[in-house]
Design a protein around this motif. Structure first.
Motif, PDB file in Angstrom:
ATOM      1  N   GLU A   1       0.843  -1.192   0.000  1.00 35.23           N
ATOM      2  CA  GLU A   1       0.000   0.000   0.000  1.00 35.23           C
ATOM      3  C   GLU A   1       0.883   1.249   0.000  1.00 35.23           C
TER       4      GLU A   1
ATOM      5  N   ALA B   1      -3.166   7.071  -0.904  1.00 29.93           N
ATOM      6  CA  ALA B   1      -4.479   7.333  -1.476  1.00 29.93           C
ATOM      7  C   ALA B   1      -4.342   8.284  -2.660  1.00 29.93           C
TER       8      ALA B   1
ATOM      9  N   ALA C   1      -7.252  14.040  -0.972  1.00 31.04           N
ATOM     10  CA  ALA C   1      -6.941  12.608  -0.939  1.00 31.04           C
ATOM     11  C   ALA C   1      -8.230  11.812  -0.904  1.00 31.04           C
TER      12      ALA C   1
ATOM     13  N   PRO D   1      -9.397   8.377   0.142  1.00 29.57           N
ATOM     14  CA  PRO D   1      -9.022   7.127   0.812  1.00 29.57           C
ATOM     15  C   PRO D   1      -9.711   5.906   0.228  1.00 29.57           C
ATOM     16  N   GLU D   2     -10.822   6.120  -0.494  1.00 27.20           N
ATOM     17  CA  GLU D   2     -11.517   4.995  -1.124  1.00 27.20           C
ATOM     18  C   GLU D   2     -10.807   4.504  -2.383  1.00 27.20           C
TER      19      GLU D   2
ATOM     20  N   PRO E   1      -7.210   3.407  -3.066  1.00 27.72           N
ATOM     21  CA  PRO E   1      -5.821   3.128  -2.674  1.00 27.72           C
ATOM     22  C   PRO E   1      -4.927   2.930  -3.901  1.00 27.72           C
TER      23      PRO E   1
ATOM     24  N   VAL F   1      -5.547   9.290   4.382  1.00 29.69           N
ATOM     25  CA  VAL F   1      -5.331   8.238   3.376  1.00 29.69           C
ATOM     26  C   VAL F   1      -6.032   6.929   3.714  1.00 29.69           C
ATOM     27  N   GLY F   2      -6.796   6.899   4.815  1.00 25.34           N
ATOM     28  CA  GLY F   2      -7.517   5.685   5.192  1.00 25.34           C
ATOM     29  C   GLY F   2      -6.606   4.593   5.726  1.00 25.34           C
ATOM     30  N   GLN F   3      -5.570   4.986   6.449  1.00 28.15           N
ATOM     31  CA  GLN F   3      -4.590   4.032   6.973  1.00 28.15           C
ATOM     32  C   GLN F   3      -4.909   3.688   8.425  1.00 28.15           C
TER      33      GLN F   3
ATOM     34  N   ARG G   1       1.227   7.017   2.552  1.00 30.12           N
ATOM     35  CA  ARG G   1       1.000   6.606   3.928  1.00 30.12           C
ATOM     36  C   ARG G   1       2.188   6.987   4.819  1.00 30.12           C
TER      37      ARG G   1
END
Length: 516
Positions: free
Chosen positions: A25, A28, A35, A37-38, A40, A109-111, A407
């Protein structure tokens, strides 16, 4: 909760990174300064032996990108080699420190961020600095790489090659720099000149340049890098007891004022791996990923033959399961023949403060596939920890160009605690194997009159902990020592007919014979 659909043109980019197999990964997708996040952005694990480039201006986040990729590779069981030029990668062995900036980046970034360090080994060239000493013998380093690090011209490189050839065929082991000086001196003496008469010989003037270069090189402390016990590059392929790949960190701050030396030494590591590893074809994950920092130093001033050797090594080593990432400021630092083989690209921000900067920016843009981005504008506006990415997909085709907010690494983003590093180095099973230098009989001792071992096969290095032998008095010059030695005359008569085992050399002139 339903995952939102990416907007318009971003949807096609998202589809390009929707891999089904194991992947690392990166971050994002950045779209319209936001950014997503959905969406990646990832790189398949299986294509990391197709090499890559991490580029960008100073301070844009290249080091953190290396750290992010390295710790994920380690978690996937893949060993990693990192060159730590500035001393700020050592923190990869320790868990990161939570904070507002890390939390904010993770949310953007949805991390799912949590602190974690990696199993690590620390090395230092010749023991200069903090780490397990890395050494190579002069014989295994070879004339091509040594000529590069000494700055020799083509004629001088050819003459150095003759000196190595003679030593190889006559069983005169070149373990450290004093061995090489002794053989070069012998071959330019009245007794030694006939030895190379049939293949051109070495002129006194050229030998003088080589000897002066060696003296200056050794005066810089470089002599510590050559000798025994020689490092076995198979150590770089180790995994920890928990299955994670070991991250080998070469600490270079103590020698960063000698960039030509450490860049060429990194090439020796690669060349040795290339010769020793078997062909494995395409694997589901690489056997090793090697990050070549400050890559421009390797190519600066390189001869055409040297560049051809690098190109061929990069082209062929991927079939042995090794991936190489070159790290530098702009793609133009890497020759086009090499750049064309780098399938994975992470380009951080570039600056355009001068006409030369603007030219480099335009050249960088031309190296990317067509994309919906205005790359010239985008690359000058990226923030720290943001990059333009294109990688190979699982079928080996380039993915769409994507701007990415990367990330945050989970390990410590900075130097590790020196006391903790010292403890890790001392506790390493490799420390006892490589810490103590060994100086056994070799070309210098034979030519200076010491008892000589059988020349056909090198003996194994002495046990760790054995001290360096006391050398004979060196008040007189090397020529006087050699000419005045008790065995010199008999050696000069016999060495021409002595049957030795000639060392077969590789593309880079490194020794292909299995070193012990």
């Amino acid at each position: 909760m339903t995952t939102p659909s990416p907007p318009g043109a971003a949807r096609a980019i998202a589809e390009g990174y929707a891999f089904t197999g194991p992947a690392l990964e990166l971050g994002a997708l950045l779209w319209e300064d936001r950014a997503l996040p959905e969406v990646p952005v990832r790189v398949p694990l299986a294509v990391l032996n197709r090499h890559g480039l991490v580029a960008g201006a100073t301070g844009t986040g290249k080091t953190k990108t290396l750290q992010l990729v390295a710790e994920q590779l380690s978690a996937q069981g893949v060993p990693v080699f990192l060159a730590d030029v500035k001393g700020d990668v050592s923190g990869i062995c320790a868990p990161g420190v939570p904070g507002d900036r890390v939390a904010r980046r993770a949310a953007e970034v949805g991390q799912d961020w949590s602190p974690a360090g990696c199993p690590a080994e620390f090395y230092a060239l010749g023991g200069m600095g903090r780490g397990i000493p890395l050494r190579a013998t002069v014989t295994s380093f070879g004339p091509v790489l040594l000529s590069k690090v000494l700055g020799l011209n083509t004629t001088q490189e050819q003459s150095l090659g003759l000196i190595f050839h003679y030593a190889d065929t006559k069983g005169l082991e070149l373990l450290d720099l004093k061995d090489l000086r002794a053989v070069a001196t012998f071959l330019t003496s009245d007794e030694g000149k006939p030895e190379l008469k049939g293949i051109g010989g070495v002129s006194p003037a050229t030998a003088g340049v080589i000897l002066r270069s060696l003296t200056a090189f050794e005066a810089q402390g470089a002599g510590a890098f050559f000798g025994e016990p020689e490092f076995d590059t198979a150590e770089l392929l180790r995994s920890g007891g928990d299955g994670r790949g070991v991250v080998s960190v070469l600490e270079l701050p103590a020698v960063q004022d000698r960039p030509q030396l450490f860049s060429t030494f990194l090439m020796w590591l690669l060349a040795d791996l290339f010769e020793e590893l078997p062909e494995v074809g395409d694997l589901d994950r690489p056997k090793l990923v090697f990050f070549f920092d400050e890559a421009h130093l390797l190519f600066t001033g390189a001869s055409k033959a040297f560049l051809e050797a690098i190109t061929q090594t990069v082209r062929l080593i991927r079939s042995k399961g090794v991936g190489i990432f070159f790290v530098t400021q702009t793609p133009k630092d890497v020759p086009s023949e090499v750049l064309g083989q780098l399938g994975n690209r992470v380009q951080h921000a570039l600056r355009a403060f001068t006409p030369e900067d603007a030219k480099a920016l335009k050249a960088t843009v031309r190296t990317f596939p067509t994309s919906p981005y205005d790359l010239e504008e985008l690359l000058t506006g990226l923030g720290t920890g943001e990059a333009v990415v294109t990688v190979l997909d699982e079928d080996g085709a380039p993915t769409p160009v994507a701007a990415v907010r990367l990330r945050a690494p989970r390990s410590l983003m900075g130097p590790a605690d020196p006391a903790a590093m010292d403890a890790a180095i001392g506790d390493s099973p490799l420390y006892g194997r490589y810490a103590q230098a060994v100086d056994r009989e070799s070309a210098y001792e034979r030519l200076a009159g010491r008892p000589a071992p059988a020349p056909a096969r090198p003996s194994a290095p002495g046990p760790a902990g054995r001290g360096r032998r006391e050398r004979p008095q060196e008040d007189t010059g090397m020529v006087e020592q050699v000419m005045g030695s008790g065995v010199f005359q008999s050696l000069a008569r016999s060495i021409g007919t002595q049957i030795g085992r000639e060392i077969t050399r590789s593309l880079f002139g490194t020794s292909k014979r299995r070193r012990r």
